[in-house]
Write an enzyme that holds these catalytic residues in place. Structure first.
Site, PDB file in Angstrom:
ATOM      1  N   ASN A 179      36.263  34.643  37.633  1.00  0.00           N
ATOM      2  CA  ASN A 179      35.369  35.801  37.550  1.00  0.00           C
ATOM      3  C   ASN A 179      34.690  35.775  36.178  1.00  0.00           C
ATOM      4  OD1 ASN A 179      34.104  38.260  37.511  1.00  0.00           O
ATOM      5  ND2 ASN A 179      35.991  39.486  37.605  1.00  0.00           N
ATOM      6  N   LYS A 224      32.469  37.697  35.128  1.00  0.00           N
ATOM      7  CA  LYS A 224      32.061  39.050  34.675  1.00  0.00           C
ATOM      8  C   LYS A 224      30.620  38.976  34.162  1.00  0.00           C
ATOM      9  CE  LYS A 224      36.888  40.178  34.063  1.00  0.00           C
ATOM     10  NZ  LYS A 224      37.912  40.999  33.422  1.00  0.00           N
ATOM     11  N   HIS A 243      36.990  45.487  42.000  1.00  0.00           N
ATOM     12  CA  HIS A 243      37.513  45.112  40.679  1.00  0.00           C
ATOM     13  C   HIS A 243      37.744  46.372  39.841  1.00  0.00           C
ATOM     14  CE1 HIS A 243      37.865  43.431  36.680  1.00  0.00           C
ATOM     15  NE2 HIS A 243      38.216  42.311  37.278  1.00  0.00           N
ATOM     16  N   GLU A 247      37.107  47.055  36.886  1.00  0.00           N
ATOM     17  CA  GLU A 247      35.952  47.467  36.064  1.00  0.00           C
ATOM     18  C   GLU A 247      34.949  48.246  36.905  1.00  0.00           C
ATOM     19  OE1 GLU A 247      35.288  43.533  34.505  1.00  0.00           O
ATOM     20  OE2 GLU A 247      37.240  43.711  33.520  1.00  0.00           O
ATOM     21  N   GLU A 271      45.705  42.848  40.269  1.00  0.00           N
ATOM     22  CA  GLU A 271      45.287  42.788  38.871  1.00  0.00           C
ATOM     23  C   GLU A 271      45.687  44.074  38.158  1.00  0.00           C
ATOM     24  OE1 GLU A 271      41.886  39.797  38.320  1.00  0.00           O
ATOM     25  OE2 GLU A 271      40.926  41.684  38.837  1.00  0.00           O
ATOM     26  N   GLY A 293      42.120  41.391  30.348  1.00  0.00           N
ATOM     27  CA  GLY A 293      41.410  41.231  29.080  1.00  0.00           C
ATOM     28  C   GLY A 293      42.198  41.665  27.863  1.00  0.00           C
ATOM     29  N   SER A 335      44.859  38.294  32.204  1.00  0.00           N
ATOM     30  CA  SER A 335      45.288  37.461  31.070  1.00  0.00           C
ATOM     31  C   SER A 335      45.977  36.165  31.486  1.00  0.00           C
ATOM     32  CB  SER A 335      46.178  38.268  30.104  1.00  0.00           C
ATOM     33  OG  SER A 335      45.424  39.332  29.522  1.00  0.00           O
TER      34      SER A 335
HETATM   35  P1  13P Z   1      41.143  38.296  32.217  1.00  0.00           P
HETATM   36  O1  13P Z   1      41.597  36.974  32.789  1.00  0.00           O
HETATM   37  O2  13P Z   1      40.047  38.135  31.197  1.00  0.00           O
HETATM   38  O3  13P Z   1      42.280  39.148  31.769  1.00  0.00           O
HETATM   39  O4  13P Z   1      40.439  39.089  33.443  1.00  0.00           O
HETATM   40  C1  13P Z   1      41.095  39.163  34.648  1.00  0.00           C
HETATM   41  C2  13P Z   1      40.151  39.712  35.643  1.00  0.00           C
HETATM   42  O5  13P Z   1      39.726  40.853  35.561  1.00  0.00           O
HETATM   43  C3  13P Z   1      39.707  38.818  36.726  1.00  0.00           C
HETATM   44  O6  13P Z   1      38.987  39.528  37.705  1.00  0.00           O
END
Ligand code: 13P
Length: 249
Positions: free
Chosen positions: A9, A11, A94, A96, A166, A172, A212
């Site tokens: 992803n 983002k 997601h 976010e 997740e 993150g 992470s």
């Molecule tokens: P990170 O791997 O940056 O923690 O993000 C995970 C994520 O949100 C994947 O969709």
């Protein structure tokens, strides 16, 4: 058997087409376990050129879509448009999108229904916050996120769904779930699918972990019996993403 599944992803990264092409070049030159299903999710603007330049054995996902096929919905992209662009997957729900863009589990369910009806496969994201985990509500929160989706899908639709667990506190943050925490949450999700959908859907649905994940922690997570792959954010923009794809090797 549940084929190992690794999603990248991106983002809202990267910010230039040149940097995007550099990422594609790294992916195209990589040696990967051919049994792993790899799906790359770039920003919407890059979905079509990335599909055109990415190796054919890797799939492409959008990071979101709307639940309508067309009409007066400024700024949105439809599942039908993604299918027409030869995009196979979409990430929905997601954290976010749930947090920053206020998507509810009911909206995520409507989007999931529309995406599957149009012919897309869905990477459905669920997960609890740190407060919810500390309050002992992880199972309840994840089940409340899954329930509206279960209500709108038929048993056969589940072959088009990968669930991404997740935990919000791990996204993150560099604070990865322990392999025991991931295994417990994945096993709970599988048991929930078994009771609410069917034992065969529970057995066959991939449940992947996100938050992470990096080259250093992926092998231990991948060894857990209910961890069927990863959804990778930050590390999907780095060469170590290849090691994560190959975590089972
Ligand atoms: P990170 O791997 O940056 O923690 O993000 C995970 C994520 O949100 C994947 O969709």
């Amino acid at each position: 058997g549940r084929n190992f599944f690794v999603g990248g992803n991106f983002k809202l990264n990267p910010t230039t087409r040149a940097a995007k092409q550099a990422l594609v070049k790294t992916l195209n030159e990589a040696t990967v376990d051919p049994s792993v299903e790899v799906v790359i999710a770039p920003p919407a603007l890059y979905v079509i050129p990335l599909r055109a330049s990415l190796r054919a054995d890797f799939k492409v996902a959008a990071q979101n879509c709307y639940e309508k096929s067309s009409g007066a919905f400024t700024g949105e992209i439809s599942p039908e448009q993604l299918v027409d662009a030869e995009i196979s997957h979409v990430i929905l729900g997601h954290s976010e999108r749930r947090t920053l863009f206020h998507e509810t589990s009911e909206q995520v369910a409507a989007k999931t229904r529309a995406a599957i009806s149009a012919g897309l496969s869905v990477i459905l994201c669920v997960g609890e916050t740190d407060k919810e985990r500390e309050a002992g509500q992880t199972k309840q929160v994840v089940e409340s996120q899954l329930q509206p989706v279960i209500q709108v899908l038929n048993e056969a639709d589940w072959s088009k769904v990968v669930i991404a667990y997740e935990p919000v506190w791990a996204i993150g943050t560099g604070k990865v779930a322990t392999s025991a925490q991931a295994q417990e949450a994945h096993a709970d999700i599988r048991a929930f699918l078994s009771s609410q959908v069917s034992p065969s859907v529970a057995e066959n649905t991939r449940i992947i972990y996100g938050g992470s994940v990096n080259a250093g922690n992926c092998k231990e997570l991948a060894a857990q019996k209910d961890v069927d792959g990863f959804l990778v954010g930050g590390a999907s923009l780095k060469p170590e993403f290849i090691d994560i794809i190959n975590a089972k090797k």
